[in-house]
Design a protein around this motif. Structure first.
Motif, mmCIF file in Angstrom:
data_model
loop_
_atom_site.group_PDB
_atom_site.id
_atom_site.type_symbol
_atom_site.label_atom_id
_atom_site.label_comp_id
_atom_site.label_asym_id
_atom_site.label_seq_id
_atom_site.Cartn_x
_atom_site.Cartn_y
_atom_site.Cartn_z
ATOM 1 N N GLU A 54 0.813 -1.226 0.000
ATOM 2 C CA GLU A 54 0.000 0.000 0.000
ATOM 3 C C GLU A 54 0.838 1.264 0.000
ATOM 4 O OE1 GLU A 54 0.112 -1.583 4.324
ATOM 5 O OE2 GLU A 54 -0.030 -2.382 2.271
ATOM 6 N N GLU A 55 2.149 1.141 0.244
ATOM 7 C CA GLU A 55 3.039 2.300 0.239
ATOM 8 C C GLU A 55 3.591 2.616 -1.145
ATOM 9 O OE1 GLU A 55 4.842 1.767 4.778
ATOM 10 O OE2 GLU A 55 5.989 1.094 3.042
ATOM 11 N N PHE A 56 3.314 1.747 -2.105
ATOM 12 C CA PHE A 56 3.856 1.932 -3.451
ATOM 13 C C PHE A 56 3.123 3.088 -4.133
ATOM 14 C CE2 PHE A 56 5.237 1.102 -7.702
ATOM 15 C CZ PHE A 56 6.437 0.433 -7.568
ATOM 16 N N GLU A 57 3.850 4.177 -4.438
ATOM 17 C CA GLU A 57 3.236 5.409 -4.938
ATOM 18 C C GLU A 57 3.451 5.655 -6.428
ATOM 19 O OE1 GLU A 57 3.698 8.063 -0.848
ATOM 20 O OE2 GLU A 57 5.266 8.140 -2.373
ATOM 21 N N ASN A 58 4.466 5.051 -7.038
ATOM 22 C CA ASN A 58 4.792 5.333 -8.431
ATOM 23 C C ASN A 58 4.264 4.268 -9.370
ATOM 24 O OD1 ASN A 58 6.186 7.787 -7.970
ATOM 25 N ND2 ASN A 58 7.974 6.645 -7.263
ATOM 26 N N GLU A 59 4.299 4.578 -10.658
ATOM 27 C CA GLU A 59 3.713 3.671 -11.641
ATOM 28 C C GLU A 59 4.625 2.474 -11.909
ATOM 29 O OE1 GLU A 59 6.494 5.942 -14.276
ATOM 30 O OE2 GLU A 59 5.235 6.426 -12.543
ATOM 31 N N GLU A 60 4.001 1.315 -12.013
ATOM 32 C CA GLU A 60 4.701 0.111 -12.450
ATOM 33 C C GLU A 60 4.565 -0.068 -13.956
ATOM 34 O OE1 GLU A 60 1.196 -3.249 -12.122
ATOM 35 O OE2 GLU A 60 2.412 -2.873 -10.355
ATOM 36 N N PHE A 61 3.525 0.567 -14.539
ATOM 37 C CA PHE A 61 3.216 0.401 -15.965
ATOM 38 C C PHE A 61 2.867 1.757 -16.563
ATOM 39 C CE2 PHE A 61 0.365 -0.328 -19.554
ATOM 40 C CZ PHE A 61 1.054 -1.286 -20.282
ATOM 41 N N ALA A 62 3.386 2.009 -17.761
ATOM 42 C CA ALA A 62 3.102 3.264 -18.469
ATOM 43 C C ALA A 62 2.931 2.966 -19.948
ATOM 44 C CB ALA A 62 4.243 4.260 -18.267
ATOM 45 N N ALA A 63 2.007 3.664 -20.574
ATOM 46 C CA ALA A 63 1.784 3.487 -22.009
ATOM 47 C C ALA A 63 1.246 4.789 -22.586
ATOM 48 C CB ALA A 63 0.806 2.343 -22.277
ATOM 49 N N GLY A 64 1.473 4.985 -23.877
ATOM 50 C CA GLY A 64 0.956 6.200 -24.479
ATOM 51 C C GLY A 64 1.496 6.462 -25.863
ATOM 52 N N THR A 65 1.234 7.690 -26.332
ATOM 53 C CA THR A 65 1.599 8.121 -27.675
ATOM 54 C C THR A 65 2.206 9.513 -27.628
ATOM 55 O OG1 THR A 65 -0.164 6.815 -28.704
ATOM 56 C CG2 THR A 65 0.706 8.662 -29.981
ATOM 57 N N ILE A 66 3.300 9.685 -28.368
ATOM 58 C CA ILE A 66 3.959 10.984 -28.493
ATOM 59 C C ILE A 66 3.794 11.455 -29.931
ATOM 60 C CG2 ILE A 66 6.152 12.236 -28.297
ATOM 61 C CD1 ILE A 66 7.018 9.742 -26.496
ATOM 62 N N ARG A 67 3.361 12.695 -30.086
ATOM 63 C CA ARG A 67 3.293 13.321 -31.415
ATOM 64 C C ARG A 67 4.406 14.347 -31.520
ATOM 65 N NH1 ARG A 67 -1.486 12.498 -34.198
ATOM 66 N NH2 ARG A 67 -3.109 11.407 -33.015
ATOM 67 N N PHE A 68 5.070 14.394 -32.668
ATOM 68 C CA PHE A 68 6.146 15.333 -32.896
ATOM 69 C C PHE A 68 5.713 16.412 -33.883
ATOM 70 C CE2 PHE A 68 8.110 11.341 -31.633
ATOM 71 C CZ PHE A 68 8.974 11.751 -30.630
ATOM 72 N N GLU A 69 6.442 17.505 -33.900
ATOM 73 C CA GLU A 69 6.083 18.629 -34.764
ATOM 74 C C GLU A 69 6.185 18.281 -36.246
ATOM 75 O OE1 GLU A 69 8.198 22.157 -33.712
ATOM 76 O OE2 GLU A 69 6.965 22.529 -31.939
ATOM 77 N N ASN A 70 6.978 17.252 -36.579
ATOM 78 C CA ASN A 70 7.072 16.839 -37.982
ATOM 79 C C ASN A 70 6.016 15.797 -38.342
ATOM 80 O OD1 ASN A 70 8.023 14.566 -36.683
ATOM 81 N ND2 ASN A 70 9.938 14.418 -37.835
ATOM 82 N N ASP A 71 5.033 15.609 -37.458
ATOM 83 C CA ASP A 71 3.904 14.686 -37.635
ATOM 84 C C ASP A 71 4.264 13.218 -37.405
ATOM 85 O OD1 ASP A 71 2.031 16.679 -38.153
ATOM 86 O OD2 ASP A 71 2.488 16.691 -40.302
ATOM 87 N N ALA A 72 5.485 12.930 -36.992
ATOM 88 C CA ALA A 72 5.832 11.553 -36.636
ATOM 89 C C ALA A 72 5.146 11.170 -35.328
ATOM 90 C CB ALA A 72 7.343 11.405 -36.508
ATOM 91 N N ILE A 73 4.936 9.859 -35.153
ATOM 92 C CA ILE A 73 4.264 9.309 -33.981
ATOM 93 C C ILE A 73 5.183 8.283 -33.311
ATOM 94 C CG2 ILE A 73 2.306 7.909 -33.180
ATOM 95 C CD1 ILE A 73 1.438 10.633 -34.030
ATOM 96 N N LEU A 74 5.188 8.281 -31.985
ATOM 97 C CA LEU A 74 5.928 7.273 -31.210
ATOM 98 C C LEU A 74 4.987 6.675 -30.172
ATOM 99 C CD1 LEU A 74 8.370 5.782 -29.950
ATOM 100 C CD2 LEU A 74 8.996 7.920 -28.832
ATOM 101 N N ASN A 75 4.772 5.380 -30.245
ATOM 102 C CA ASN A 75 3.996 4.652 -29.243
ATOM 103 C C ASN A 75 4.954 3.970 -28.266
ATOM 104 O OD1 ASN A 75 1.556 5.345 -30.396
ATOM 105 N ND2 ASN A 75 1.313 3.409 -31.497
#
Length: 378
Positions: A241-262
């Protein structure tokens, strides 16, 4: 500097200092001397000094910097102290090699680089994953145009069960974040570098801690949790119950040149262990670490497996060999022998992504770069 050895001081005597930084500096002992180590926990400072025959140890970083006057400082503390210790070292006239993440916000990273510029010193984030043979070769290949315009990429950095059991990785006030800023940032930095450092436009992310809070009674491995040479110092114990940070993360990054990073990153997940990058360009795709190119030739689809005779680079037999190469590049740059491989603008871009990810996960919406740079309301 060219006429005498660089004086090196280490802030924190934990795992990464003992397993990576100090061995890497010892490899450059023709050019550097480690003069002191500091840790607020005196037994760690003393044990590190004795282990490596370092002349002095301290429990107060300011006192060490004032007395030793080092040319170069490695900041190996928990994340929350990266900014304060780096600023302190810069204010005392030292160059700084800071463990990743340099900062958890774009503003903090910008403040650090501004301070380094004012002091006329070199500040480098310890993004050692760039120095794997496949990442170095991929960067060279991409820069020469063999992939064409890279418009999509994906990273997967998963430990099936690899939550760190030393330090205070589970505490938000000390580590700031979990798996994403601990292990995810390595592949994140590498892939953005390979792509040519396109500027982040926005991030949409989510995070969770489910397995760590279940209190599983599993046999785990220090090596799988990122400490192949042992933890060095105090073990970490915490209640689920003391564990405060994420064990798992997921998402998408968009760049100004329209490239995508998952991305997906985990300290613990019911998935196989993985550490992989996929890049998709309009001329070819590239899979790492296997270094497989996917392209076309006339009317045929072709898979290309290059014979890479330079794939076994030096220090390949060393644990944390990326640190060895990074330290070598940094020391040589300080001596005027070569250019720094890790540039401020690249680390600022990665810091912006980290910042936006945590904001997005907390706000449950996409976060844009201009939100990070907007002046705070009075």
């Amino acid at each position: 500097m060219m006429n005498s050895k660089l004086k090196v001081a280490i802030i924190s005597g934990g795992m990464i200092a003992n397993a990576a930084h100090i061995p890497a500096y010892r490899n450059m002992e023709e050019y550097v001397d480690i003069v002191a180590v500091c840790d607020i926990y005196e037994p760690s400072a003393q044990a590190t000094a004795q282990r490596w025959n370092i002349p002095s140890y301290y429990t107060d970083a300011a006192e060490m910097l004032e007395k030793e006057k080092p040319d170069l400082v490695s900041v190996c503390t928990s994340n929350a102290a990266h900014k304060s210790m780096s600023l302190l070292a810069l204010e005392h006239g030292a160059n700084v090699l800071c463990e990743k993440p340099l900062a958890l916000t774009w503003r903090d990273a910008k403040e650090l680089y501004d301070a380094a510029e004012r002091a006329g010193r070199k500040l480098v984030a310890c993004q050692s994953a760039r120095f794997t043979p496949e990442h170095l070769d991929a960067h060279e290949l991409a820069q020469k145009g063999f992939l064409g315009d890279v418009y999509f990429s994906e990273i997967s950095r998963v430990r099936r069960r690899g939550v760190p059991t030393w330090g205070n990785f589970h505490r938000k006030d000390i580590n700031g974040g979990g798996a994403f800023c601990d292990i995810g940032i390595h592949l994140l930095d590498a892939v953005v570098w390979i792509m040519g450092n396109p500027k982040m436009a926005s991030v949409s992310g989510a995070m969770s801690s489910v397995l760590t809070r279940k209190g599983e009674n599993l046999v785990t491995s220090l090596a799988e949790a990122g400490a192949p040479l042992g933890r060095f110092g105090k073990a970490c114990s915490y209640k689920p119950e003391e564990f405060e940070n994420e064990e798992f993360a997921a998402g998408t990054i968009r760049f100004e040149n329209d490239a995508i990073l998952n991305f997906k990153v985990a300290w613990a997940a019911n998935l196989p262990n993985s550490s992989s990058i996929s890049l998709v360009g309009d001329r070819a795709g590239l899979l790492l670490p296997e270094f497989k190119l996917l392209s076309t030739m006339d009317k045929y689809q072709v898979d290309i497996d290059p014979r890479r005779f330079n794939a076994e680079r030096k220090y390949a037999d060393k644990t944390f060999n990326g640190h060895w190469q990074l330290v070598e590049n940094y020391v040589n740059a300080l001596l005027g022998r070569e250019e720094l491989i890790i540039k401020p603008e690249e680390t600022l871009n990665v810091s912006a992504i980290v910042d936006a990810f945590y904001r997005s996960a907390q706000l449950h919406r996409e976060v844009r770069f201009d939100e990070l740079t907007a002046e705070p309301r009075a």
